[in-house]
Scaffold this active site. Structure first.
Site, mmCIF file in Angstrom:
data_model
loop_
_atom_site.group_PDB
_atom_site.id
_atom_site.type_symbol
_atom_site.label_atom_id
_atom_site.label_comp_id
_atom_site.label_asym_id
_atom_site.label_seq_id
_atom_site.Cartn_x
_atom_site.Cartn_y
_atom_site.Cartn_z
ATOM 1 C CD GLU A 1 10.472 10.631 -1.796
ATOM 2 O OE1 GLU A 1 10.117 11.705 -1.320
ATOM 3 O OE2 GLU A 1 9.736 9.637 -1.856
ATOM 4 C CD GLU B 1 14.971 18.274 0.829
ATOM 5 O OE1 GLU B 1 16.096 18.031 0.395
ATOM 6 O OE2 GLU B 1 14.627 19.396 1.223
ATOM 7 N NE ARG C 1 12.517 14.100 7.173
ATOM 8 C CZ ARG C 1 12.744 12.898 6.655
ATOM 9 N NH1 ARG C 1 11.856 12.387 5.814
ATOM 10 N NH2 ARG C 1 13.819 12.216 6.968
#
Length: 924
Positions: free
Chosen positions: A7, A84, A298
């Site tokens: 990412e 995600e 996370r």
């Protein structure tokens, strides 16, 4: 040479050092596709078809990856190891396939690692898999739900509640929590009670304090001393008797360490210890993760890998000694509901990397790493051993009894490294007692309680609107015994930490969404943060009241938690995501249709009815609380102003213009009504404090035909509305202020407050002032000095380098990043790139992540202009295409290191006003 895609640029840079030249590592810069913020992007009538488009900012990143695949026909997707991250990989694969960059014969693999270390990355490369479509389906379901709620519910709010911005699936439930807590506080009725304490002295001359526990031979309950008279009698009873130690009881106790961090507990502790908001904590943790210092941040798991446990035990033994290592490792059970998405706890990747030995330039990152390291090490340490002592003291006639408690730490254990913060302090938790023996005669310590008398003074305005200090006190003649007045306290307002904790308890939201949920309701101005406490605004109250009445099911805690469970079943492969969408949409669409014919007046009447106990509580004299106090005939009700704010007004308007701020009676003194708050008169003009589109301001007089816009002045940053008075208002309205004629040319020097803050001006030369107060105080000598310094700064070569307002650390590509104050306001500087800080952002609050994002945007704009001719050249010389491609890929990787790591960056750049209803998965 396989193409590896992650990412963020920082993550790409770290991974590239581990994989070496055998791989091409590029960044996607978060999500590359999104639902267009318009109706029809999710079509419930066609099996919830979702129409995606590649964001404008992402097209160049997708092209860079596609170009790299032309020579290296192997794709490895290495995005984050959660729902995600899986969605980003799926979007990338779909986008590249549509461009035909990924063909049928293109090998595609998905790899995941919980930490960016060489061992974790290389191990992941040896264990590839395919994209997990069950996690993707869970993502699609959340995205569709948030879109359907946002784009269908928000228009209802716009039409029925002027000023309301939008509503989200989970934000609305979170907002309800804050509003309900505020209403509890407002409805709270304090109850008075008193406590009595005595200062005593042991036979060896040591002083300590004991609390009255028995009076008249009866054990005292909390409210038995209900007023000052009761307290005075109790003080006399204690001071008139001789006291002895009746018993001393010492009990051993142990305290075990807290579990290692998961997302919610990290946010809570960062808030308690550093005042760090949820978003700031997560962005800081993201940087630590990308630097390879901590595991993935996370997570809802608290279990730790066996090798990490053993490493922690080895570190404890080496650093603190074998006595601090428990006989067997501590194991923490994961309580996450969605075990399929649970990861390991948040911990350092290297237990031996002590905070004082790790090179971290950014202060927030240093603090957070220190917190994570200490918590992780402590969780595997020996328990603390304590001795808790209770001393009972009695008079000879047994009519008076006192109690003293304390504790002694016999072995500190994990407390040597770390102790968890608390939302509320525990009184006497760390108090130690002197040596006492049963039968000891105790003397009263004369004057010992005089210091306690200072505590009796009430504090002004705590964060929760109630003084926590005592309001009054009663002292014995020799000041050895004191009675202190108390009042019961309302529940505390939520902080970001306690709100996240409550959401977690209710099963609302998931680790990746907590920060954005809390941030979104503040960005929409439904909630404001004051002294770290979350306070609902008028708009937030109205939205909650509307939703609770017309969409009650969808703001119920149980319903939202149950829907989260259904989505977890989807991610586990136990449910079909389109079935979940179908079941939700059927009832939700019907509820939307039912509100289509509602009139605004009908909605306001209903909200008045719902909020009546809050807005119009019963009067003590039994009179009608809704009777207008001004005309005595009209009926009070809630109304909305054109600005979107709510207020209480009289039904006899315009004959009666009585108004008061939205809220219960008693808010008139500090609130600002639609006609402003009257501050006083100056030179025959009425001075009012008002609340406008751009914040609070003061106004002189009223609009007239000759002067439709009377003189106004905005409140400077840092000036509180509740502190405004006539004197301050007149000072503001009289700006700019003439300091005097300049000694060199006689031209007037003036001081004022402008777009970029306080300043002094001489002709066309402006010089900033550090404090607003200087505008009203600055004299000619100081003004000339400041102006001269500014003029010297414009001198070109001889100009001294500006002193940074804040140093942020080194850029991932090298070179220091700092916040400076320039002619047009504060900006971030890195080498030759100067990026303006957005208006409204405090320079002292700027983080490294924000700075990198602004720098990247500034550099990208400049880079586009430089690259335009290069594209033409490339067309003329196709033989050099591989060489042209290589710099492009290199530029993508290099520029990657300069951008922020937020996965949602492309969406964040869209104007918020154009997509108020669109909800991203992380914006639940």
């Amino acid at each position: 040479m396989p193409v590896v895609v992650v990412e963020s640029p920082a993550k790409a840079k770290t991974i590239n050092t581990y994989l070496g030249n055998d791989y091409t590592v590029l960044a996607s810069y978060g999500h590359v596709r999104d639902l267009p913020p318009k109706d029809g992007s999710v079509d419930p009538d066609h099996d919830f078809d979702m129409r995606w488009e590649v964001a404008t900012e992402s097209k160049k990143h997708v092209k860079a990856i596609a170009d790299a695949l032309k020579d290296d026909n192997e794709l490895i997707l290495a995005t984050d190891p959660d729902r995600e991250g899986e969605a980003i990989s799926w979007h990338l694969l779909e986008a590249l396939t549509s461009r035909r960059a990924v063909k049928k014969d293109t090998p595609v693999a998905r790899v995941v690692f919980n930490a960016i270390t060489k061992n974790a990355v290389t191990t992941a490369m040896q264990n590839p898999r395919q994209v997990d479509m069950e996690l993707v389906h869970a993502y699609l379901a959340r995205r569709a739900l948030d879109y359907l709620v946002g784009f269908n519910l928000s228009p209802v709010l716009w039409r029925k509640l002027p000023g309301a911005k939008s509503a989200g699936r989970v934000q609305s439930v979170c907002l309800r929590l804050i509003v309900e807590r505020e209403m509890e506080i407002e409805a709270f009725q304090p109850r008075e009670y008193w406590s009595v304490a005595a200062g005593l002295t042991t036979p060896r001359g040591q002083e300590f304090e004991a609390r009255l526990a028995v009076l008249g031979g009866k054990k005292l309950d909390r409210y038995d001393l209900g007023n000052a008279t009761d307290a005075e009698m109790a003080v006399q009873a204690v001071s008139s008797r001789d006291l002895k130690v009746a018993s001393v009881e010492a009990k051993p106790a142990t305290r075990n360490p807290s579990a290692p961090f998961m997302t919610s507990t990290l946010q809570q502790e960062a808030s308690r210890k550093f005042g760090m908001g949820a978003r700031a904590a997560m962005s800081t943790a993201q940087r630590l993760y990308e630097a390879g210092l901590i595991t993935y941040m996370r997570t809802d798991g608290i279990d730790m890998a066996p090798e990490a446990v053993m490493s922690a035990r080895d570190a404890i033994k080496e650093m603190y000694g074998e006595s601090y290592v428990p006989k067997s490792p501590r194991m923490y059970k994961n309580k996450a509901k969605n075990a399929q998405e649970a990861h390991e706890c948040i911990r350092p990747t290297d237990m031996m990397a002590r905070p004082d030995k790790v090179r971290i330039s950014e202060p927030d990152q240093r603090k957070l790493y220190d917190l994570i390291w200490k918590r992780t090490i402590a969780c595997q340490m020996e328990a603390a051993r304590l001795e808790r002592t209770t001393v009972e003291i009695a008079s000879a006639d047994k009519q008076v009894g006192l109690r003293a408690t304390g504790q002694v730490i016999l072995f500190d254990g994990f407390l040597k490294v770390y102790e968890e913060g608390r939302d509320e302090p525990v009184e006497g938790d760390d108090k130690r007692l002197p040596q006492l023996t049963e039968g000891d005669t105790l003397a009263r310590a004369k004057g010992a309680q005089e210091a306690a008398f200072e505590k009796a003074r009430p504090e002004s305005g705590s964060g929760d609107g109630a003084a926590r200090a005592h309001a009054a006190a009663v002292l014995s003649d020799d000041a050895s015994v004191i009675g202190l007045q108390h009042h019961t306290q309302p529940p505390a307002r939520y902080t970001e930490a306690t709100l996240v904790k409550r959401m977690e308890e209710l099963g609302i939201g998931r680790p990746s969404t907590y920060a954005s949920i809390v941030t979104t309701i503040q960005d929409r101005e439904y909630v404001r943060k004051d002294k770290n406490r979350l306070i609902p605004e008028d708009k937030g109250r109205l939205v909650t009241a509307f939703l609770e009445n017309y969409f009650r099911r969808y703001v119920q805690y149980d319903f939202t938690a149950e829907l989260e469970d259904q989505l977890d079943h989807v991610s586990a492969g136990e449910a079909d995501y389109k079935d979940v969408l179908t079941n939700f949409w059927k009832d939700f669409h019907a509820a939307i249709e039912e509100t289509s014919e509602l009139r605004i007046t009908e909605v306001l009447d209903k909200i008045n009815e719902v909020l009546e106990p809050h807005l119009f509580p019963p009067n003590a004299d039994g009179t009608d609380p809704r009777l207008c106090p001004n005309c005595g005939a009209g009926r009070l009700s809630m109304r909305t102003a054109r600005s979107g704010g709510a207020f209480i007004g009289c039904s006899n308007y315009p004959e009666c213009r009585y108004t008061r701020p939205f809220g219960p009676p008693g808010t008139e003194e500090s609130g600002i009504g639609p006609d402003g708050k009257y501050l006083g008169d100056d030179q025959g003009d009425k001075i009012t404090l008002r609340d406008g589109r751009f914040g609070p301001y003061v106004q002189r007089g009223e609009p007239t035909e000759e002067e439709p816009k009377p003189p106004r002045a905005s409140l400077p940053k840092g000036w509180a509305v509740e502190d405004m008075d006539l004197g301050k208002a007149v000072m503001l309205l009289n700006l700019p202020r003439e300091v005097g004629p300049h000694p060199e040319d006689g031209e007037m020097v003036v001081a004022g407050i402008g777009r970029y803050g306080p300043f002094v001006r001489h002709g066309k030369l402006y010089a900033n002032l550090p404090e607003v107060s200087e505008v009203f105080e600055i004299g000619m000598n100081r003004a000339v000095e400041v102006l001269a310094q500014k003029a010297a700064g414009r001198g070109g070569r001889g100009r001294a380098a500006a002193k940074p307002l804040k140093e942020l650390g080194d850029h991932p590509d090298g070179g220091a990043i700092a916040v400076l104050d320039g002619r047009y306001g504060p900006y971030v500087k890195w080498e030759k790139v100067n990026a303006t800080i957005p208006k409204g952002t405090d320079p002292q609050d700027v983080t490294m992540e924000q700075a990198l994002e602004w720098i990247a945007e500034k550099a990208a704009k400049k880079g586009t202009k430089r690259k335009a001719p290069a594209k033409t050249a490339a067309k003329k010389a196709p033989a050099k295409k591989p060489a042209a491609k290589k710099p492009a890929a290199k530029s993508a990787t290099k520029t990657a290191a300069a951008k922020s790591t937020a996965a949602k960056k492309p969406a964040a750049k869209k104007p918020a006003a154009k997509k108020p209803a669109a909800e991203k998965p992380s914006d639940e």
